[in-house]
Scaffold this active site. Structure first.
Site, PDB file in Angstrom:
ATOM      1  N   ASP A 154       9.414   2.455   4.002  1.00 35.00           N
ATOM      2  CA  ASP A 154       8.117   1.855   4.351  1.00 35.00           C
ATOM      3  C   ASP A 154       8.304   0.376   4.714  1.00 35.00           C
ATOM      4  OD1 ASP A 154       5.460   1.498   4.909  1.00 35.00           O
ATOM      5  OD2 ASP A 154       4.752   1.746   2.846  1.00 35.00           O
ATOM      6  N   ASN A 186       0.850  -1.180   0.000  1.00 32.59           N
ATOM      7  CA  ASN A 186       0.000   0.000   0.000  1.00 32.59           C
ATOM      8  C   ASN A 186       0.889   1.234   0.000  1.00 32.59           C
ATOM      9  OD1 ASN A 186      -2.676   0.375  -0.224  1.00 32.59           O
ATOM     10  ND2 ASN A 186      -3.149  -0.045   1.922  1.00 32.59           N
TER      11      ASN A 186
END
Ligand code: NCD
Ligand code: ZN
Length: 431
Positions: free
Chosen positions: A306, A279
């Site tokens: 991330d 995502n």
């Protein structure tokens, strides 16, 4: 114990000092010393052919502690970070409990100090429990040292809540609101980028517009409030156009891109490998190329990993049920060197600026990001820009869900020095 280390004959790439030259770097008492050729009492590390740079800084890491210590702990994540050449990381607030109070912030920072491998600079939640409704105790968390606030994992759905947070944050010097841009009504249940491949694979898609709508809204709120905005993990070419325009207008915005969005695309999903389920979703080759160019030109300021560790059994579940995310701390530098520096899209200097100097400035970590000048804290990475390796499932991280598994990369971290201490030597964690 404080060591005296001489890094001999490396290529010093130090964007904050405008330096790119072969030189010795002396480290003593936790700081950069004045190298005068003397090696007395020093451990001499031959850096011939290696790059010596300020330690990398990750603005977007998930360390999972407290709450999901089976996936990662502050210690295991710190080790993964040090192995990847990082000397500071900012863990996101989507832990259990959420980092929405000074108490959790203190806890995470203390765990980081205990591990002692990198500086751990926790991100605070914007809203209580990441619920998107009431503002969290930002003031209390600023006092606890927080400089970046984010509900990452979730978007702040309500424009008024975000407006209030941005306005409130302005009262504090250097505080940034970081957004995970995703309009839930468009993205919900979307398993991958909406397009040709999602139709063919029969997976529900998330259109680019789910991101772009929020980017546009948030830039408008940054204009309205005068607050500082940071946009997490941008994935679409359209988002970049919006950021370029906002920057030209003088809006105070910075943006990040992940290594996986710089390397992979929705083509990679055809095997239904859940390590590519992330995502925001991997988009098309055109989007990826726009992200690369934007990073090279500075429209995107930083690379952030991330790093999102997940348990093997979760990632082995059916595609629809598997949680999004890939780990990234241990492959980030090599991914950037292999896919952007080696092909000539950007220089090593720009890579270090985007992975160290700029993120250090954004998070206000003045001990990081260089310049590597006498008296400054010795946070340093030494890497071999030509070493070729294959990503194996043996990580410092507790998790193995890497989109880069099995890939050949060029560029490997040799040493990481955190506050004068050799925490990674010859590619091995020392603790
Ligand atoms: C992140 C996670 O697992 O916490 N997952 C992801 O795919 N990026 C959340 C996030 O960064 O949005
Ligand atoms: Zn996110």
């Amino acid at each position: 114990m404080s060591e005296r280390i001489l890094l001999r004959g490396g290529r010093v790439v130090d964007p904050a000092a405008g330096r790119d030259e072969v030189a010795d770097v002396l480290i003593e008492d936790g700081a950069i010393g004045a190298a005068d050729g003397s090696t007395a009492g020093a451990t001499v590390l031959d850096a011939d052919g290696l790059v010596v740079a300020p330690g990398l800084v990750d603005l977007h890491t998930h360390l999972r502690e407290p709450g999901r210590e089976d996936k990662e702990t502050v210690e295991s994540g710190s080790r993964a970070a040090a192995l990847g050449g990082f000397t500071a990381v900012s863990p996101m607030a989507n832990t259990e409990p959420v980092a929405d109070s000074a108490a959790v912030i203190h806890e995470v920072r203390a765990l980081g100090e205990r591990a002692g491998l990198v500086d751990v600079l926790p991100v605070g939640a914007i809203t209580r429990g990441l619920a998107g409704e009431e503002m969290a105790e930002l003031g209390e968390m600023v006092e606890a040292g927080v400089r970046v606030f984010s509900d990452d994992g979730h978007c702040v759905p309500d424009a008024r809540v975000l407006r209030n947070a941005m306005t409130y944050a302005r009262a504090f010097d250097g505080v940034v609101i970081a957004e995970h841009c995703e309009d839930r009504s468009l993205a919900e249940n979307g398993q991958m980028h909406e397009g040709e491949h999602s139709y063919a694979l029969g997976l529900a898609g998330q259109p680019r517009e789910a991101e772009e709508i929020v980017v546009a809204r948030d830039l408008a709120l940054a204009r309205l409030t005068g607050g500082r905005l940071h946009l997490c993990h941008l994935s679409s070419a359209g988002s970049i156009d919006l950021v370029r325009r906002a920057k030209a207008e003088g809006i105070r915005v910075t943006a990040e891109v992940t290594p996986h969005h710089l390397v992979f695309t929705d083509d990679d999903l055809v095997t239904y490998d859940t390590n590519f389920k992330v995502n925001p979703p991997l988009r098309t080759p055109e989007d990826r190329d726009a992200l690369r160019l934007a990073l090279a030109e500075g429209a995107i300021d930083v690379v952030a990993t991330d790093h999102a560790p997940h348990a093997v059994e979760e990632k082995e579940a059916e595609f629809d049920l598997s949680p999004p995310g890939t780990i990234g701390l241990e492959t980030a530098l090599a991914a950037v060197l292999t896919h952007l520096v080696e092909p000539g899209t950007m220089s090593v200097t720009r890579a270090i600026e985007a992975m160290s100097t700029m993120p250090a400035r954004i998070v206000g970590a003045s001990d990081h990001g260089g310049p590597l000048e006498p008296g400054r804290p010795a946070n340093v990475v030494v890497f071999d820009p030509t070493a070729a390796w294959v990503v194996e499932p043996s990580f410092g991280s507790k998790s193995r869900n890497s989109a880069f598994l099995g890939r050949s990369l060029t560029g490997r971290v040799v040493h990481t020095i955190h506050r004068g201490e050799l925490v990674v030597a010859e590619g091995k964690a020392q603790r």
